[in-house]
Design an enzyme around this catalytic site. Structure first.
Site, PDB file in Angstrom:
ATOM      1  N   CYS A   1       2.831  -7.597   3.779  1.00 21.92           N
ATOM      2  CA  CYS A   1       3.678  -7.563   4.972  1.00 21.92           C
ATOM      3  C   CYS A   1       3.733  -6.148   5.560  1.00 21.92           C
ATOM      4  O   CYS A   1       3.810  -5.963   6.766  1.00 21.92           O
ATOM      5  CB  CYS A   1       5.087  -8.021   4.643  1.00 21.92           C
ATOM      6  SG  CYS A   1       5.156  -9.773   4.264  1.00 21.92           S
TER       7      CYS A   1
ATOM      8  N   CYS B   1      -0.226   3.827  -5.407  1.00 21.37           N
ATOM      9  CA  CYS B   1       0.971   3.165  -4.867  1.00 21.37           C
ATOM     10  C   CYS B   1       1.608   2.424  -6.048  1.00 21.37           C
ATOM     11  O   CYS B   1       1.324   2.731  -7.199  1.00 21.37           O
ATOM     12  CB  CYS B   1       0.617   2.221  -3.718  1.00 21.37           C
ATOM     13  SG  CYS B   1      -0.483   0.896  -4.206  1.00 21.37           S
TER      14      CYS B   1
END
Ligand SMILES: [Zn+2]
Length: 474
Positions: A282, A433
């Site tokens: 998203c 990440c």
């Protein structure tokens, strides 16, 4: 007509004038109980739901056998049997607990639904539901389950609230930015409904804790936004035999389905994840808040249906919503006999390494694009031992501010394309990440721009798994 005797326990004797055993006639258990209720007005409401079903917390025995094992109310009687009515007794059990006047008022609009009733409300108050992820899907799930009076709601999420979450996650407020998502979701629940006990799990769900966390609940609602967690939650629910309500959203499209124990799982629907990097998150692709609200509301509704045992759930059906056209379709799916986890001869018996499972596929590359290197922790450390090398943390600034790999610099992925030039001087760049997915995309983008970039496989999840050095910046 056969005659049988019926044993009436204490809670119902107010309707029999204190009598313990009554004789009634009937060719079936249902007929005998109907006759009993005709003779003793008031008993009917105690024994049966509005739709004529035996109440769930009432067991009826014919001699030594519970009537549901004999075919239910249609079970025939020969005469001479002893029927016994055995309700769950109070003594702390939620089964017979009366609702307080406040509760009757609070839930009155749903209690009057025949499918719910007082018994249904008691079931909800006794239910324990785990919501995985206090994000776009989790927010409406939490809202409607808490409002409906699901008595225990667990929320598991290791993330902090970011300002970019707020357009689709209305359990968090502007002033919650930077704080724990589980914290603000718990506050929201407490303020909405004091009947609900909240259990906060401010952790990233992984193979080491999933069985313990999920094991404490009756049902799980999955609002996670990444494939490793999606497979992890599925596998844990299969192993623990918990119903799982699943949904996902991307841009203007949503999917939802229900996995009931023994009837198939996420791996039956999607046996393997897409190649890492091929399905954007998203954060990369965008998502509209109202669609998250719609799909999360569907999950909440399905969870309530499963808990109440009413209606036809989305079990074995995949609902696909296209928000741009307003059209939705459902597709049937079946348990796969060859499913690695829930099939007839499963090859997987426990939880696995989900980051490796979901991230090991070859990254997608243009034919002429230079490859970005994939490195594990050892390789990354070797690369970075050289002067001029750089660890780059792609997570949001707030996450970086809370703690990171020692020596890393912050470069939130949204800013990557605007700041690529700053990386050009570095001899080597290793991106990381949370799970190694965004960093894979970043490494490709940077490599494409001629920067010697590598991606840390498994991201910080892998780093933390090894208990490696951590720079606590908080
Ligand atoms: Zn399966």
């Amino acid at each position: 007509m056969p005659t049988v005797s019926v044993y009436v326990p204490t809670p119902y004797r107010k309707h029999t004038g204190g009598q313990t055993v009554l004789s009634v006639e009937g060719a079936t258990v249902g007929e005998a109980l109907a006759e009993l209720c005709r003779l003793r007005p008031g008993l009917g409401d105690e024994l049966f739901t509005a739709t004529g079903q035996l109440k769930d917390y009432l067991n009826v025995y014919v001699d030594d056998a519970e009537v549901r094992t004999l075919g239910g109310l249609a079970a025939p009687l020969a005469g001479g049997e002893e029927l016994a009515l055995i309700p769950a007794m109070a003594g702390g059990s939620m089964g017979m607990r009366l609702l307080s006047p406040d509760q009757v008022e609070r839930y009155s609009r749903q209690i009057i639904l025949p499918e719910l009733g007082m018994a249904g409300q008691r079931k909800l108050l006794a239910a324990k539901v785990l919501v995985v992820g206090a994000g776009g899907l989790g927010a409406p799930v939490i809202t409607y389950l808490a409002a409906a009076g699901v008595g225990t709601i667990g929320v598991v999420d290791g993330d902090l609230v970011e300002r970019s979450n707020l357009h689709r996650q209305p359990v968090h407020r502007d002033q919650d930015v930077g704080g724990s998502k589980v914290e603000s979701a718990s506050r929201f629940i407490r303020e909405l409904n004091p009947d609900v006990a909240v259990i906060a799990h401010p952790v990233v769900l992984d193979s080491t804790n999933a069985l313990t966390v999920i094991g404490g609940y009756d049902l799980v609602v999955n609002g996670s936004d990444n494939f490793p967690t999606r497979y992890l939650v599925n596998d844990a629910c299969v192993l623990l035999e918990k119903p799982l309500i699943d949904a996902s959203i991307l841009r203007f499209e949503g999917q939802a389905t229900v996995f009931m124990p023994g009837q198939g799982c996420y791996r039956c629907l999607f046996p393997t994840p897409p190649e890492a990097g091929t399905v954007p998150s998203c954060a990369e692709a965008g998502v509209i808040g109202a669609l998250a609200g719609q799909m999360g509301s569907i999950q909440a509704l399905e969870a309530l249906k499963v808990l109440l045992g009413v209606g036809e759930t989305l079990a074995n059906r995949l609902l696909v919503v296209d928000a741009l056209t307003g059209q939705s379709r459902t597709f049937r799916w079946q348990r796969r006999p060859d499913c690695a986890l829930c099939g007839d001869h499963p090859s997987q018996e426990g939880l696995i390494d989900y980051v490796a499972f979901c991230g090991s596929g070859p990254p997608r590359r243009g034919v002429d694009a230079p490859g970005a290197e994939e490195v594990d922790i050892e390789e990354a450390r070797a690369l970075l031992a050289a002067p001029g090398a750089l660890w780059v943390d792609l997570r949001p600034a707030a996450a970086f501010a809370a703690g990171t790999i020692p020596g890393a610099v912050s470069l939130p992925i949204e800013e990557l394309s605007g700041r690529l030039e700053q990386l050009r001087e570095a001899k080597r760049v290793v991106f990381f990440c949370e799970i190694g997915q965004k960093s894979q995309v970043a490494a490709l983008v940077a490599a494409d721009a001629g920067i010697r970039a590598a991606n840390l496989k498994g991201g910080l999840l892998a780093w933390r798994d090894r208990n490696l050095a951590w720079q606590d910046r908080a």
